[in-house]
Each structure stands twice: as C-alpha cells, then as structure tokens.
Write an enzyme that holds these catalytic residues in place. Sequence first.
Site, PDB file in Angstrom:
ATOM      1  N   THR A 193       2.940   1.332   1.027  1.00  0.00           N
ATOM      2  CA  THR A 193       2.088   1.403   2.220  1.00  0.00           C
ATOM      3  C   THR A 193       0.727   2.037   1.965  1.00  0.00           C
ATOM      4  O   THR A 193      -0.104   2.090   2.877  1.00  0.00           O
ATOM      5  CB  THR A 193       2.783   2.217   3.324  1.00  0.00           C
ATOM      6  OG1 THR A 193       3.012   3.555   2.841  1.00  0.00           O
ATOM      7  CG2 THR A 193       4.101   1.594   3.731  1.00  0.00           C
ATOM      8  N   LYS A 194       0.479   2.509   0.748  1.00  0.00           N
ATOM      9  CA  LYS A 194      -0.734   3.268   0.487  1.00  0.00           C
ATOM     10  C   LYS A 194      -1.947   2.355   0.299  1.00  0.00           C
ATOM     11  O   LYS A 194      -1.824   1.154   0.071  1.00  0.00           O
ATOM     12  CB  LYS A 194      -0.549   4.162  -0.745  1.00  0.00           C
ATOM     13  CG  LYS A 194       0.572   5.172  -0.603  1.00  0.00           C
ATOM     14  CD  LYS A 194       0.372   6.102   0.581  1.00  0.00           C
ATOM     15  CE  LYS A 194       1.326   7.274   0.616  1.00  0.00           C
ATOM     16  NZ  LYS A 194       2.722   6.918   0.902  1.00  0.00           N
ATOM     17  N   THR A 195      -3.148   2.940   0.375  1.00  0.00           N
ATOM     18  CA  THR A 195      -4.391   2.180   0.209  1.00  0.00           C
ATOM     19  C   THR A 195      -4.397   1.437  -1.116  1.00  0.00           C
ATOM     20  O   THR A 195      -4.806   0.277  -1.197  1.00  0.00           O
ATOM     21  CB  THR A 195      -5.609   3.118   0.284  1.00  0.00           C
ATOM     22  OG1 THR A 195      -5.538   3.867   1.487  1.00  0.00           O
ATOM     23  CG2 THR A 195      -6.902   2.326   0.247  1.00  0.00           C
TER      24      THR A 195
END
Length: 390
Positions: A193-195
């Site tokens: 889910t991270k950038t």
Amino acid sequence: MVKGRKVILLKGFLPFHLPDIGKEEIDEVVDSLKSGWLTTGKKTKLFEDQFAGFLGKGIYSVAVNSATAGMHLALEAIGIKNGDEVITTPYTFTATAEVIRYFGANPVFVDIDPRTFNMDVNQIEKAITSKTKAIMPVHFAGLSCEMDEILHIAKRYNLKVIEDAAHALPTSYNGNLIGTLDSDVTVFSFYATKTLTTGEGGMLVTKDKNIAERCKSMRLHGINRDVFDRYTSTKPSWYYEVIAPGFKYNMTDIAASIGIHQLKKVWQFQRIREKMAALYDSELADLPIILPPKSKNDTHSWHLYMIQLNTPKIKRDEFIQKLSENGIGSSVHFIPLHLHPYWKNTYQLKASDFPNSLSIYNNVVSLPLYTKMTDRDQQKVIHCIKNILQ
C-alpha cells in the site's frame, strides 16, 4: 444523515488501495526470472545504491524484506538489550513496538499530539528513565514528526533515535528529506500500500558506516560476505565467517526489480497523491468532519488521507458500513496498541491512559487515496460521503 435520505448505490466496488505497477516493473521482474539469479544480487545492490542516491550524499542503504526487519536490525545494531526501554507511540502498527520486545526490552508509550497524530514531543522527557536507550518516532500518514525537538532531547540524554518512516517516502522536515536527518537509523516500508512498493520489503538507511555494515551482516545469518559474491565469483570464494547469530531478512532481486522502477516514479506518485488530497480537502471542507493534519512548508507523502467524523448523528463504524454498501473500501489507521490484548495485558494499560490516541481512533476513517484512482473514482467517494453526511 437526514432522516429518510436514501444513499445512492453506485455500481462497482472501489477498493481501499491498488498498487501502481507499470510495464517497466514487469519487464524488470521477467529479466530477473530469466537471469538465473533470483535472491539478493546485483539488482538489490543497484536498488540500494539508487535509493541512497535519491536521499543524497553520505547515506548508506540496506535493503530488507520488510520495515519490521529493518527496525529489528536497527535496534540490534545500536545494542538494545533485555530490560532496556525504548520510547515510542501507541498510535502505530504493532510492528513498531513488537521489535522492541524481540530483545526482551520494553516499549514506553507516549500519547500523540491530536493536531498531527505524531508523538507529542512535550511528553517525551517525562517518559525517560535510567533504562531508556532510544526513541522511535513514527511519521504518521506521511507527515513528519517534530524531529528537531526529538533529536535535541536524544542528544541531551544520550539516546539513540530510530525513525519509523514506513509512511514517509517522500516526506520532508524543514526542507530535508526524511532519511537524511541526524537520527541514527531511518527505516522505510515498501509494503503493497505504500507510495513505493516492492510487494513486501523495506530499506534501512543510516549515515553511520558501522551500523550499515552490522545490519548487512545480520540481515543474512550474521555472515560477513554477500551471497551474490560467493556464488558468482570466477575464482573459488566459498569461504565465509559467521560473526553473530543473525536473521533471514534479505531482499530478493525480484522485489528489487520492482523497486528500481518504483523509485523513479516516487515524486510523480507523491504529486498525484497531493493533488488528490487537495481535492478531498476542498470538496469535504463544509461537512461535519475534521480534515487531516498537513504541513504548510514541507512535503507530505500522503500515504494516508484520514478524516475524523465530527457529528453525533453517525458513528464511525456505521459510516464505514455505508461506504461499503455503496461500493467503497476504507480502513482505520490504527487501533492503538494499548487497546490490543497483548499490549494491554502485558503492561496493564487502560484505554484512558492515552486519551488523544483513543479519541482519534474512535472517530477516524482512512479514505481511498492511490495513484490508480481516476477522477471519476474520487468523485464517487466524495459524492457518497456527501450523501451520508449532509
């Protein structure tokens, strides 16, 4: 919600998150699969070098298979031992505190500042004892902590600082990227889910060469040579030494193949997220909610966009249910650690011990915010929230 008002059911389900993976990442993974080398090798080294270059001069990077692994390695490298204390926040994912327990050490929680969701720096000194060895601030949702004050306190009491930067790429503080400050170690997450994502993975960064070398050895069983060197050398190079009982925390070349190209897009991803956050701000401003904390002058990674409900007419859980009924995914970040059975029972904590964390948790909702969302997707979320709350 006005009595009798029907919430319009929109077709299709919008998930809370989708990763933004392009052809470049896929081609690089295929290249790795065809190369004959799948585990930690030249692509992991390239990713480490590029990540260090992204942050700037004098940075050492160590790729790992999760941010949890990175924080564990960091604590080991600074010498945390049984009975030591590490100050952190209860308003975080359990990984931040659990790595402290790996050593038989104890997390000491301080409440958050409700204006930022980050550790309240005014409460840190009161938590320091003769057993305190380090501070672990968490840059929540992508907004930086007050690092000048934290570093000042750490220097005054001779404490180490390890930044949990799982949400903070790219985030800045006083114009400097998180990962380049004067803390001892900073750890980033590349979870799905991270950038920037590698599926699972993380990066430990430090300005201390000795810490970097220790973490590199300990991430792979305490061996003092990289496995890639041992298996690809044209001369016999089978010999290695185990210098400590290490761990199995290395990143694979397959994961690094994704990260190499994700890193090239990280500023583009951040700008898209920032633009989406601004649209949420403008469209939701007149509703009975509190908008997320933000920085006036620094870069916010906008890993999360979190609103707080500010009306007695609907509870948080009911709000989330109505979003779901209208085909919209959402989440809650986080259930504070002192409400979970392990932390509550182990340290005899009460819900009221951290009132700011409790209050935020009771009313907060994380809305979908990711680069694969279209304008139409975001308008769907906005339209639904207005229908529910107006």
